[in-house]
Design an enzyme around this catalytic site. Structure first.
Site, PDB file in Angstrom:
ATOM      1  N   SER A  30      73.157  33.742   5.111  1.00 25.45           N
ATOM      2  CA  SER A  30      73.051  35.180   5.401  1.00 25.45           C
ATOM      3  C   SER A  30      72.280  35.919   4.313  1.00 25.45           C
ATOM      4  CB  SER A  30      74.448  35.797   5.519  1.00 25.45           C
ATOM      5  OG  SER A  30      75.136  35.286   6.627  1.00 25.45           O
ATOM      6  N   HIS A  61      70.130  36.162  10.110  1.00 21.21           N
ATOM      7  CA  HIS A  61      69.699  34.800  10.435  1.00 21.21           C
ATOM      8  C   HIS A  61      68.557  34.888  11.444  1.00 21.21           C
ATOM      9  CE1 HIS A  61      73.183  32.468   8.668  1.00 21.21           C
ATOM     10  NE2 HIS A  61      73.617  33.703   8.617  1.00 21.21           N
ATOM     11  N   HIS A  83      77.338  28.632  13.173  1.00 17.31           N
ATOM     12  CA  HIS A  83      78.691  28.664  12.631  1.00 17.31           C
ATOM     13  C   HIS A  83      79.705  28.275  13.707  1.00 17.31           C
ATOM     14  CE1 HIS A  83      76.282  31.624  10.360  1.00 17.31           C
ATOM     15  NE2 HIS A  83      77.032  31.306   9.321  1.00 17.31           N
ATOM     16  N   TYR A  85      82.517  29.668  14.072  1.00 15.99           N
ATOM     17  CA  TYR A  85      83.122  30.874  14.636  1.00 15.99           C
ATOM     18  C   TYR A  85      82.295  31.492  15.769  1.00 15.99           C
ATOM     19  CZ  TYR A  85      79.961  33.644  11.621  1.00 15.99           C
ATOM     20  OH  TYR A  85      78.879  34.187  10.996  1.00 15.99           O
ATOM     21  N   GLU A  86      81.023  31.094  15.879  1.00 18.78           N
ATOM     22  CA  GLU A  86      80.201  31.596  16.980  1.00 18.78           C
ATOM     23  C   GLU A  86      80.576  30.944  18.304  1.00 18.78           C
ATOM     24  OE1 GLU A  86      75.847  32.431  15.840  1.00 18.78           O
ATOM     25  OE2 GLU A  86      76.491  30.971  14.332  1.00 18.78           O
ATOM     26  N   ALA A 113      76.027  32.789   1.571  1.00 23.76           N
ATOM     27  CA  ALA A 113      76.611  33.979   0.960  1.00 23.76           C
ATOM     28  C   ALA A 113      78.117  33.780   1.000  1.00 23.76           C
ATOM     29  CB  ALA A 113      76.205  35.233   1.727  1.00 23.76           C
ATOM     30  N   MET A 211      82.232  30.817   5.401  1.00 24.58           N
ATOM     31  CA  MET A 211      82.473  30.380   6.780  1.00 24.58           C
ATOM     32  C   MET A 211      81.444  29.347   7.250  1.00 24.58           C
ATOM     33  SD  MET A 211      83.141  34.213   8.288  1.00 24.58           S
ATOM     34  CE  MET A 211      84.130  35.400   7.353  1.00 24.58           C
ATOM     35  N   SER A 212      80.850  28.624   6.321  1.00 19.97           N
ATOM     36  CA  SER A 212      79.794  27.672   6.688  1.00 19.97           C
ATOM     37  C   SER A 212      79.791  26.503   5.712  1.00 19.97           C
ATOM     38  CB  SER A 212      78.430  28.389   6.661  1.00 19.97           C
ATOM     39  OG  SER A 212      78.084  28.753   5.330  1.00 19.97           O
ATOM     40  N   ASN A 235      80.122  39.300  -2.464  1.00 19.92           N
ATOM     41  CA  ASN A 235      81.202  40.287  -2.581  1.00 19.92           C
ATOM     42  C   ASN A 235      82.385  39.595  -3.237  1.00 19.92           C
ATOM     43  OD1 ASN A 235      81.145  39.121   0.417  1.00 19.92           O
ATOM     44  ND2 ASN A 235      83.273  39.400  -0.183  1.00 19.92           N
ATOM     45  N   HIS A 247      80.022  42.927   6.442  1.00 20.50           N
ATOM     46  CA  HIS A 247      78.832  42.076   6.445  1.00 20.50           C
ATOM     47  C   HIS A 247      77.635  42.831   5.863  1.00 20.50           C
ATOM     48  CE1 HIS A 247      76.495  38.594   7.597  1.00 20.50           C
ATOM     49  NE2 HIS A 247      75.633  39.347   8.247  1.00 20.50           N
TER      50      HIS A 247
END
Length: 273
Positions: A30, A61, A83, A85-86, A113, A211-212, A235, A247
């Site tokens: 990201s 992306h 991902h 989660y997608e 990120a 998350m990746s 963050n 995000h």
């Protein structure tokens, strides 16, 4: 389920459009896809055109492969990733890694990120990943094993190459930037973690969370690809600072550290044998 034939079909499609064999693969997370703009003589291939490829749906992306030359090396850069989660299966998430292996890639730089869990980190830090914790509750290698792709029980004692980590530290010294080192924890998302979950992750030994990355690295190591991982601490994770997580903040921070990130990865690529 992804098959060897699916991998070969996707690779053959790419090889019709790209006249060279790339040496190094890059997965750009990201806000980090800007590195692909540095590639010379680029050949861009939208994921939607490649047989069997999913399509990236996340802001930041671009959703394409960029092939060309970076620091004198032939590279294949994923400008955006997929991902769990997608809604994609793990074999879909890791499909591009399989295809990169098929087209000849032996070394992979994975970037992301991530939220800072280590309280000594600050937003904007770059972290060399020393190891990871798979907290996703699943694994891309579950199911029948294809021995053509890798062994049934791959060793993960050096998921992130010691050689490449040392090269990265030397590259940071060469361009005079400070980098962190730490353990990356992979969660499914798409929600950001609660403060209690972050305390748990810190107790487990995690320094950053995202998350990746973890599925891709598992697939890469299964395929015998040497891996370097780099997190941009975009963050501080929940409960560390008294502010909500968004995000937009991730994209904003990666934009601020763009110059250091570009210089760092380009120096690493330049120094790779």
């Amino acid at each position: 389920m992804i098959t060897t034939n699916d991998i070969k079909q996707a690779a053959a499609f790419i090889q019709k459009k790209v006249t060279f064999t790339p040496e190094i693969g890059l997965i750009l997370g990201s806000g980090l896809g800007v590195l692909a703009e540095e590639i010379e003589n680029p050949v861009r291939i939208s994921y939607s055109k490649i047989p069997g490829f999913p399509v990236s749906t996340v802001e930041g992306h671009a959703g394409q492969f960029v092939f060309g030359t970076l620091q004198g090396k032939k590279v294949a850069a994923m400008q955006g990733r997929f991902h769990f989660y997608e809604g994609y299966s793990m074999d879909k998430v890791t499909f591009p890694v399989r295809v990169m292996k098929e087209i000849g890639i032996e070394r992979l730089i994975v970037t992301n990120a991530a939220g800072g869990v280590n309280t000594e980190f600050e937003a904007g830090d770059l972290m060399i990943i020393t190891d990871h914790i798979n907290n996703m509750g699943t694994n891309p290698l579950i199911g029948p094993n294809d021995n053509e792709l890798g062994v049934r029980f791959p060793d993960m004692s050096e998921a992130y190459s010691k050689r490449l980590r040392q090269l990265a530290k030397e590259a940071a010294g060469e361009i005079n930037i400070s980098v962190q080192e730490g353990v990356y924890v992979g969660n499914t998302g798409p929600v950001y973690e609660t403060p209690a979950e972050i305390r748990m992750i810190r107790t487990l030994g995690g320094d950053a969370v995202g998350m990746s990355t973890v599925p891709e690295v598992i697939a890469a190591r299964h395929a015998g690809i040497e891996v370097l991982g780099i997190s941009c601490i975009s963050n501080m994770a929940a409960g560390i600072l008294d502010q909500p997580l968004t995000h937009d903040e991730v994209i904003e921070t990666t934009e601020k550290v763009k110059a250091n990130f570009l210089s760092f990865v380009k120096t690493i690529v330049n120094n790779m044998n």
